[in-house]
Design a protein around this motif. Sequence first.
Motif, PDB file in Angstrom:
ATOM      1  N   ASP A   1       0.828  -1.199   0.000  1.00  0.00           N
ATOM      2  CA  ASP A   1       0.000   0.000   0.000  1.00  0.00           C
ATOM      3  C   ASP A   1       0.866   1.255   0.000  1.00  0.00           C
ATOM      4  N   GLU A   2       0.219   2.392  -0.294  1.00  0.00           N
ATOM      5  CA  GLU A   2       0.920   3.672  -0.280  1.00  0.00           C
ATOM      6  C   GLU A   2       1.521   3.984   1.089  1.00  0.00           C
ATOM      7  N   ASP A   3       0.887   3.468   2.150  1.00  0.00           N
ATOM      8  CA  ASP A   3       1.370   3.730   3.508  1.00  0.00           C
ATOM      9  C   ASP A   3       2.477   2.767   3.932  1.00  0.00           C
ATOM     10  N   GLY A   4       2.934   1.908   3.012  1.00  0.00           N
ATOM     11  CA  GLY A   4       4.047   1.006   3.309  1.00  0.00           C
ATOM     12  C   GLY A   4       3.640  -0.303   3.961  1.00  0.00           C
ATOM     13  N   VAL A   5       2.334  -0.557   4.104  1.00  0.00           N
ATOM     14  CA  VAL A   5       1.849  -1.807   4.687  1.00  0.00           C
ATOM     15  C   VAL A   5       1.708  -2.841   3.572  1.00  0.00           C
ATOM     16  N   ILE A   6       2.182  -4.050   3.842  1.00  0.00           N
ATOM     17  CA  ILE A   6       2.013  -5.158   2.904  1.00  0.00           C
ATOM     18  C   ILE A   6       0.732  -5.875   3.299  1.00  0.00           C
ATOM     19  N   ARG A   7      -0.185  -6.026   2.340  1.00  0.00           N
ATOM     20  CA  ARG A   7      -1.491  -6.622   2.619  1.00  0.00           C
ATOM     21  C   ARG A   7      -1.793  -7.724   1.614  1.00  0.00           C
ATOM     22  N   GLY A   8      -2.644  -8.646   2.029  1.00  0.00           N
ATOM     23  CA  GLY A   8      -3.085  -9.695   1.129  1.00  0.00           C
ATOM     24  C   GLY A   8      -4.400 -10.283   1.577  1.00  0.00           C
ATOM     25  N   GLU A   9      -5.095 -10.869   0.627  1.00  0.00           N
ATOM     26  CA  GLU A   9      -6.370 -11.533   0.888  1.00  0.00           C
ATOM     27  C   GLU A   9      -6.244 -12.980   0.429  1.00  0.00           C
ATOM     28  N   ALA A  10      -6.659 -13.900   1.282  1.00  0.00           N
ATOM     29  CA  ALA A  10      -6.482 -15.330   1.024  1.00  0.00           C
ATOM     30  C   ALA A  10      -7.149 -15.770  -0.265  1.00  0.00           C
ATOM     31  N   ARG A  11      -6.463 -16.675  -0.939  1.00  0.00           N
ATOM     32  CA  ARG A  11      -6.976 -17.327  -2.138  1.00  0.00           C
ATOM     33  C   ARG A  11      -6.729 -18.820  -1.991  1.00  0.00           C
ATOM     34  N   ALA A  12      -7.481 -19.610  -2.728  1.00  0.00           N
ATOM     35  CA  ALA A  12      -7.330 -21.061  -2.691  1.00  0.00           C
ATOM     36  C   ALA A  12      -6.146 -21.482  -3.567  1.00  0.00           C
ATOM     37  N   LEU A  13      -5.409 -22.486  -3.078  1.00  0.00           N
ATOM     38  CA  LEU A  13      -4.287 -23.034  -3.835  1.00  0.00           C
ATOM     39  C   LEU A  13      -4.180 -24.516  -3.526  1.00  0.00           C
ATOM     40  N   ASP A  14      -4.109 -25.331  -4.539  1.00  0.00           N
ATOM     41  CA  ASP A  14      -3.865 -26.752  -4.354  1.00  0.00           C
ATOM     42  C   ASP A  14      -2.353 -26.909  -4.148  1.00  0.00           C
ATOM     43  N   LEU A  15      -1.942 -27.175  -2.918  1.00  0.00           N
ATOM     44  CA  LEU A  15      -0.518 -27.272  -2.596  1.00  0.00           C
ATOM     45  C   LEU A  15       0.150 -28.489  -3.224  1.00  0.00           C
ATOM     46  N   ASN A  16      -0.627 -29.399  -3.814  1.00  0.00           N
ATOM     47  CA  ASN A  16      -0.034 -30.504  -4.560  1.00  0.00           C
ATOM     48  C   ASN A  16       0.798 -29.988  -5.726  1.00  0.00           C
ATOM     49  N   LEU A  17       0.551 -28.758  -6.150  1.00  0.00           N
ATOM     50  CA  LEU A  17       1.340 -28.108  -7.195  1.00  0.00           C
ATOM     51  C   LEU A  17       2.829 -28.082  -6.827  1.00  0.00           C
ATOM     52  N   LEU A  18       3.115 -28.082  -5.536  1.00  0.00           N
ATOM     53  CA  LEU A  18       4.501 -27.981  -5.061  1.00  0.00           C
ATOM     54  C   LEU A  18       5.100 -29.351  -4.731  1.00  0.00           C
ATOM     55  N   ALA A  19       4.479 -30.427  -5.201  1.00  0.00           N
ATOM     56  CA  ALA A  19       4.961 -31.775  -4.896  1.00  0.00           C
ATOM     57  C   ALA A  19       6.325 -32.067  -5.513  1.00  0.00           C
ATOM     58  N   SER A  20       6.663 -31.392  -6.601  1.00  0.00           N
ATOM     59  CA  SER A  20       7.982 -31.575  -7.213  1.00  0.00           C
ATOM     60  C   SER A  20       8.607 -30.201  -7.438  1.00  0.00           C
ATOM     61  N   PRO A  21       9.943 -30.146  -7.495  1.00  0.00           N
ATOM     62  CA  PRO A  21      10.614 -28.856  -7.660  1.00  0.00           C
ATOM     63  C   PRO A  21      10.216 -28.169  -8.958  1.00  0.00           C
TER      64      PRO A  21
END
Length: 187
Positions: free
Chosen positions: A137-157
Amino acid sequence: MLLSLRTAVLIASLQVLCTSLPAQAELTGERQIYLLDGQGVEQAIGSLTIAADGDRYGYSIDLDLSQFHDHFLSMKEMKCLQGPELWCYVPYPYANPRSFTTEDLRWLEHDLLFLFKESDTFGARLWNGIYYPLHLDEDGVIRGEARALDLNLLASPPDDPSTPPVGKFDIGDFKLESRWLPDIEIR
């Protein structure tokens, strides 16, 4: 007269540009990481230390493990926050340069992965991954809103370890009002 008018316009444009971007000194240092529930109640989970590194920022994360509880899920010990559901931290399993720019915070996003587990389910389900796309943000705060992710995507490098593997087409929407900790702030 024309030259001085151009110079004045250029100086004014640079001043506007410089005041609209957070200064490097404002980003560096230690910040606290908070997860927020739907009512804005904060849960501090650790700190982020940021250092300037040329045109990038290096960082380190120090989770406050006293906030997390150990859970043995799907043959793996996990650090989880307890509430209406379990919110378990999932460390990114591959090499990460631990750096970002003000426009590209993807490596930091990869270091803040979670999964949720509803109380009536057995084991950890990697398709219940949580990914926080971050912005500054302009005030220097890092913000985020949760989203869905299938962590199986990270099963291999990843094929290219210099590029964050999770992209905008890998994350999806879900009903944020039904999730315990839909927001993150780093300030």
